[in-house]
Design an enzyme around this catalytic site. Structure first.
Site, PDB file in Angstrom:
ATOM      1  N   LYS A 130      -4.510   7.253  -8.707  1.00 43.30           N
ATOM      2  CA  LYS A 130      -3.712   7.250  -9.939  1.00 43.30           C
ATOM      3  C   LYS A 130      -3.638   8.678 -10.440  1.00 43.30           C
ATOM      4  O   LYS A 130      -4.538   9.477 -10.171  1.00 43.30           O
ATOM      5  CB  LYS A 130      -4.370   6.371 -11.013  1.00 43.30           C
ATOM      6  CG  LYS A 130      -3.390   5.868 -12.049  1.00 43.30           C
ATOM      7  CD  LYS A 130      -2.691   4.622 -11.569  1.00 43.30           C
ATOM      8  CE  LYS A 130      -1.573   4.195 -12.499  1.00 43.30           C
ATOM      9  NZ  LYS A 130      -1.066   2.871 -12.114  1.00 43.30           N
ATOM     10  N   ASP A 170       4.560   4.710 -13.436  1.00 43.25           N
ATOM     11  CA  ASP A 170       3.700   3.898 -14.306  1.00 43.25           C
ATOM     12  C   ASP A 170       4.250   4.165 -15.712  1.00 43.25           C
ATOM     13  O   ASP A 170       5.427   4.543 -15.847  1.00 43.25           O
ATOM     14  CB  ASP A 170       2.216   4.303 -14.146  1.00 43.25           C
ATOM     15  CG  ASP A 170       1.259   3.301 -14.789  1.00 43.25           C
ATOM     16  OD1 ASP A 170       0.989   2.255 -14.174  1.00 43.25           O
ATOM     17  OD2 ASP A 170       0.792   3.540 -15.928  1.00 43.25           O
TER      18      ASP A 170
END
Ligand code: NDP
Ligand code: 2IT
Length: 450
Positions: A130, A170
């Site tokens: 991430k 995201d």
């Protein structure tokens, strides 16, 4: 809290160790704690996995960098960029980029840790990562967004690659940002590869990738309801958020015969008792993806209720789908949902329910799916985008949608396999955590101490 975790270590001692090594990282600790508690008995019964967890909570690599850029007013701005390369035992690092002022190491480490298990659940060869920045896209011009993305990629490009690490979107990173990031990568590296997913169709994107998280989350809810001979048809559904995931959850739920009553943003929620149908959703997509306005404008247009400063969990519904952000649904919200007759929670966001809320759902034996299972359709379809890029061809909408349905069903079956209690209740938290863990743990053991 009581049982052995690894040679002589209790869960408490293990968590004390994780706490000591990761001070001031509450979201990361929260995500790890949930997984460790789920795995407790399983690891006791499978001692070969003792010790793997300790490696798994340590990122393989943490990259933090400066992102300087110049605003439209000519001011120098410095943001912080991150990429947490958590685990590459089953495939190249894979996971989204988040641009939001709240972004910090704790939030990205929790997201990367969840991503490892989620990606494993998809059955595809994807490691976990991430990244992102504390950059706030709100109120920025397209030019500022482009300048920021280019500066961000100037550094990130040396760490990623189609077989190394493949970022995607995201919160705050959608099609526009992926375009700017891809353009800069291509320019610097002089290569056209599938280094990012969520690309536009004309330049390597996959059909259904934009829809995939929200669609997958709805398919997962349908799978859960089927275990009780029920379905979404005729149900009222409360959704939070109004971004990528919420929009396509709303679309699919409506197509499956449900009625979506709410959507929200960080300022409040709208409550449309007549349901948010396809036409109204088109208005929201234009409002959020093009005009970048506030959800309150929906209430003005359609003359429905707008509740400022609140989340929608106290609205009576059959199904709830939190699709905004972490810890957006707490214990009191969980109690209100159940009291009002909610029977199913399918998480589109990552870790949207607090630990106390999750515990309550499980106690009440509600159909409750944690995000790492129910929102895995997004990254799974990213995996399908990577496959198409490698083959240099494009699959049809129908084909990708069928694959997505199949993957969600598989994840559901994995949750049943590892999560079914003696009384028949399916604990999707345990099922997803064990199901995701086993494959990664096996791969780590096979590859030696790396
Ligand atoms: P978007 O940026 O498209 O939308 C985010 C939505 O959530 C917006 O409505 C935003 O409101 C709201 N929101 C964000 N932060 C907060 C906050 N702190 N408090 C209240 N509301 C907030 O993001 P996505 O739809 O892509 O992501 C939503 C969730 O889904 C995240 O948890 C993400 O990690 C998860 N997810 C996303 C996937 C994807 O493929 N995109 C895949 C799997 C999970 P506002 O505009 O006011 O900020
Ligand atoms: O949380 C997630 O799974 C995502 N944001 C999607 C990641 C991806 O690589 O598609």
């Amino acid at each position: 809290m009581k049982k052995k975790k690894k040679a002589g270590m209790t869960i408490q001692q293990f968590m004390d160790l994780v706490n000591r090594k990761n001070p001031n990282e509450p979201e990361f600790i929260q995500a790890v704690q949930e997984v460790v508690e789920s795995l407790d008995d399983f690891i006791d019964n499978n001692p070969k996995y003792v010790g793997v967890l300790e490696r798994m909570v340590e990122p393989e690599r943490t990259i933090i960098f400066r992102v300087p850029w110049i605003s439209d007013k000519g001011e120098f701005v410095i943001n912080r960029g991150f990429r947490i390369e958590m685990n590459s035992s089953i495939g190249p690092y894979k996971g989204g980029l988040r641009f939001h002022p709240s972004v910090n190491l704790s939030i990205l480490k929790f997201l990367a840790f969840e991503q490892v298990l989620k990606n494993s659940l998809t059955t595809l060869p994807l490691g976990g990562a991430k990244g992102g920045s504390d950059f706030d896209p709100k109120g920025k011009s397209d030019l500022e967004i482009m300048k920021f993305c280019q500066s961000f990629m100037n550094e990130l490009q040396r760490h990623i690659g189609a077989s190394t690490d493949v970022p995607a979107g995201d919160i705050g990173v959608g099609g526009r940002e992926i375009g700017f990031l891809f353009g800069q990568y291509k320019r610097i590296r002089n290569e056209f590869t599938g280094v990012l997913t969520g690309k536009s169709l004309e330049w390597g994107g996959s059909l259904i990738r934009p829809e995939a998280t929200g669609y997958g989350c709805s398919y997962f809810a349908e799978n859960m309801l089927q275990t009780r001979q029920d379905s979404i048809k005729g149900k009222t559904v409360v959704i939070s958020g109004s971004g990528n995931v919420a929009q396509y959850a709303c679309e699919k739920v409506t197509q499956l015969g449900g009625k979506v009553l709410t959507l929200s943003d960080s300022n409040g929620y709208i409550y449309d008792k007549d349901g948010i149908d396809a036409e109204k959703l088109a208005f929201i997509m234009e409002l959020k993806n093009v005009k970048r306005g506030r959800i309150s404008e929906y209430a003005e247009k359609y003359k429905c209720e707008y509740v400022a400063g609140k989340t929608p969990w106290h609205v009576k519904c059959d199904i709830a789908m939190p699709c905004a952000t972490q810890n957006e649904l707490d214990y009191n919200d969980a109690v209100a949902l159940v009291k009002n007759g909610c029977i199913c929670i399918s998480e589109g966001a990552n870790m949207p329910s607090t630990p106390a809320a999750v515990e309550y759902f499980l106690e009440e034996k509600i159909l409750y799916a944690p995000g790492k299972a129910s929102n895995a359709g997004g990254v799974a379809t990213s995996g399908l985008e990577m496959a198409q890029n490698s083959m240099r061809l494009n699959w049809t909408r129908e084909h990708v949608d069928e694959e997505l349905k199949h993957i969600m069903k598989n994840i559901h079956e994995t949750c049943i396999k590892h999560g079914k209690d003696k009384d028949g209740y399916i604990n999707y938290v345990r099922g997803a955590n064990i199901g995701g863990f086993v494959k990664v743990a096996e791969a780590m053991l096979a590859q030696g101490l790396v």
